[in-house]
Design an enzyme around this catalytic site. Structure first.
Site, PDB file in Angstrom:
ATOM      1  N   GLY A  45       0.842  -1.179  -0.128  1.00  0.00           N
ATOM      2  CA  GLY A  45       0.036  -0.133   0.203  1.00  0.00           C
ATOM      3  C   GLY A  45       0.966   1.217   0.002  1.00  0.00           C
ATOM      4  N   CYS A  46       1.960   1.121   0.798  1.00  0.00           N
ATOM      5  CA  CYS A  46       2.715   2.335   0.980  1.00  0.00           C
ATOM      6  C   CYS A  46       3.491   2.616  -0.448  1.00  0.00           C
ATOM      7  CB  CYS A  46       3.732   2.456   2.155  1.00  0.00           C
ATOM      8  SG  CYS A  46       2.786   2.427   3.766  1.00  0.00           S
ATOM      9  N   THR A  47       4.031   1.676  -1.074  1.00  0.00           N
ATOM     10  CA  THR A  47       4.553   1.640  -2.289  1.00  0.00           C
ATOM     11  C   THR A  47       3.648   2.148  -3.323  1.00  0.00           C
ATOM     12  OG1 THR A  47       6.091  -0.194  -1.677  1.00  0.00           O
ATOM     13  CG2 THR A  47       5.862   0.358  -4.223  1.00  0.00           C
TER      14      THR A  47
END
Length: 155
Positions: A45-47
């Site tokens: 998700g953060c990527t």
């Protein structure tokens, strides 16, 4: 933790970056700043969110915005993440959660029915005078940058 609202003065923010330099919000006074908070570099998700910011960076900077990403990761981990994903905006390290807490991006959250304490995925836009122009909490990783651009009136 209390959350920021439109019109609030943005709390101070001075943190080490993935390049080893300190970045301070007060040094950016006079410019609009997008500060986004994310749980962990390198996670799916953060990527996706970081790559969305990367892919929208030209339009955001063209509209006068500086983008800063903040997570509890170490500067070294952030440097590896920035290199792996070709991220060209500052990633800031807040392992003690002081900035995360001051900005309302640290606290209790629920994910898949489980309650935990951690980073609340959030985005705060600070105007050139240092006031909160937009504050969004519990945002989704995917699609958030497109929504943010719409909210800011950026094509």
């Amino acid at each position: 933790m209390p959350r920021l609202a439109v019109g609030d003065t943005a709390p101070d923010l001075t943190l080490p970056s993935s390049t080893g330099e300190e970045v301070s919000l007060r040094d950016l006074r006079g410019r609009s700043v997008v500060v986004y908070f994310y749980p962990a570099a390198g996670t799916p998700g953060c990527t996706a969110q970081a790559c969305d910011f990367r892919d929208s960076l030209a339009s955001l900077t063209g509209a006068g915005y500086v983008v800063l990403g903040v997570s509890p990761d170490s500067p070294e981990k952030l440097a590896r993440f920035a290199q792996a994903e070709a991220l060209t905006f500052p990633l800031l390290s807040d392992p003690e959660h002081r900035v995360l807490e001051a900005w309302g991006a640290w606290g209790e959250k629920t994910s898949y029915g489980r309650t935990s304490t951690g980073v609340i995925r959030s985005t705060v836009v600070v105007d050139p005078e240092g006031k909160v122009a937009l504050a969004q909490y519990n945002v989704r990783a995917k699609g958030h940058v497109a929504k943010l651009r719409r909210d800011l009136g950026i094509d």
